[in-house]
Motif scaffolding. Structure first.
Motif, PDB file in Angstrom:
ATOM      1  N   TRP A   4       0.809  -1.221   0.000  1.00 40.03           N
ATOM      2  CA  TRP A   4       0.000   0.000   0.000  1.00 40.03           C
ATOM      3  C   TRP A   4       0.849   1.281   0.000  1.00 40.03           C
ATOM      4  CZ3 TRP A   4       1.127   2.717   4.329  1.00 40.03           C
ATOM      5  CH2 TRP A   4       1.614   1.992   5.426  1.00 40.03           C
ATOM      6  N   TRP A   6       3.225   1.881  -2.090  1.00 44.02           N
ATOM      7  CA  TRP A   6       3.346   2.259  -3.497  1.00 44.02           C
ATOM      8  C   TRP A   6       2.121   3.052  -3.945  1.00 44.02           C
ATOM      9  CZ3 TRP A   6       7.807   2.363  -5.642  1.00 44.02           C
ATOM     10  CH2 TRP A   6       8.786   1.455  -5.255  1.00 44.02           C
ATOM     11  N   ILE A   7       0.980   2.682  -3.447  1.00 43.31           N
ATOM     12  CA  ILE A   7      -0.242   3.420  -3.794  1.00 43.31           C
ATOM     13  C   ILE A   7      -0.160   4.841  -3.233  1.00 43.31           C
ATOM     14  CG2 ILE A   7      -2.730   3.521  -3.415  1.00 43.31           C
ATOM     15  CD1 ILE A   7      -2.716   0.457  -3.457  1.00 43.31           C
ATOM     16  N   TRP A  10       2.286   6.937  -5.378  1.00 43.31           N
ATOM     17  CA  TRP A  10       1.727   7.342  -6.671  1.00 43.31           C
ATOM     18  C   TRP A  10       0.607   8.363  -6.512  1.00 43.31           C
ATOM     19  CZ3 TRP A  10       4.058   7.138 -11.047  1.00 43.31           C
ATOM     20  CH2 TRP A  10       5.035   6.179 -11.265  1.00 43.31           C
TER      21      TRP A  10
END
Length: 123
Positions: A4, A6-7, A10
């Motif tokens: 999560w 990485w989410i 981004w």
């Protein structure tokens, strides 16, 4: 690093990109409005300026216009005699050379500088 994160990275990158794009758009919009305001003021000043009347300089330029235009109309050299065009070119070149020399002599005279013997025709 959990999946999560990485989410979140981004999403943060996307939000920063949108923020930069919005700030750039606002900046460009404000600059555009300022340019349009300045152009409007300039047009108002031009419209308020009185019309220019003919002066003695205009009459002198109108009298000089045929001499400045030369003996031929533009584009007529295509159908003219090459020997005649060559003579006209050489005559014009000589006139321009003499005019440059006269300007140089006058400029040096005004400044109190020494004259070249070749400019005065003594060499």
């Amino acid at each position: 690093m959990p999946w999560w994160s990485w989410i979140l990275i981004w999403v943060a990158l996307g939000a920063c990109t949108l923020l930069v794009l919005m700030l750039g758009g606002i900046y460009l919009f404000r600059k555009g409005v300022a340019v349009m305001r300045g152009a409007g003021e300039a047009l108002d000043q031009v419209a308020a300026r009185p019309a220019r009347t003919a002066t003695a300089d205009d009459a002198a330029l109108a009298a000089l216009a045929p001499a400045l235009a030369g003996p031929r109309a533009p584009g007529s050299a295509v159908f003219a005699d090459p020997a005649q065009m060559r003579r006209e070119y050489e005559e014009g070149r000589e006139r321009r050379r003499l005019a440059r020399r006269d300007r140089r002599v006058a400029r040096r005279r005004e400044r109190g500088q020494m004259q070249s013997l070749s400019d005065l025709g003594l060499n």
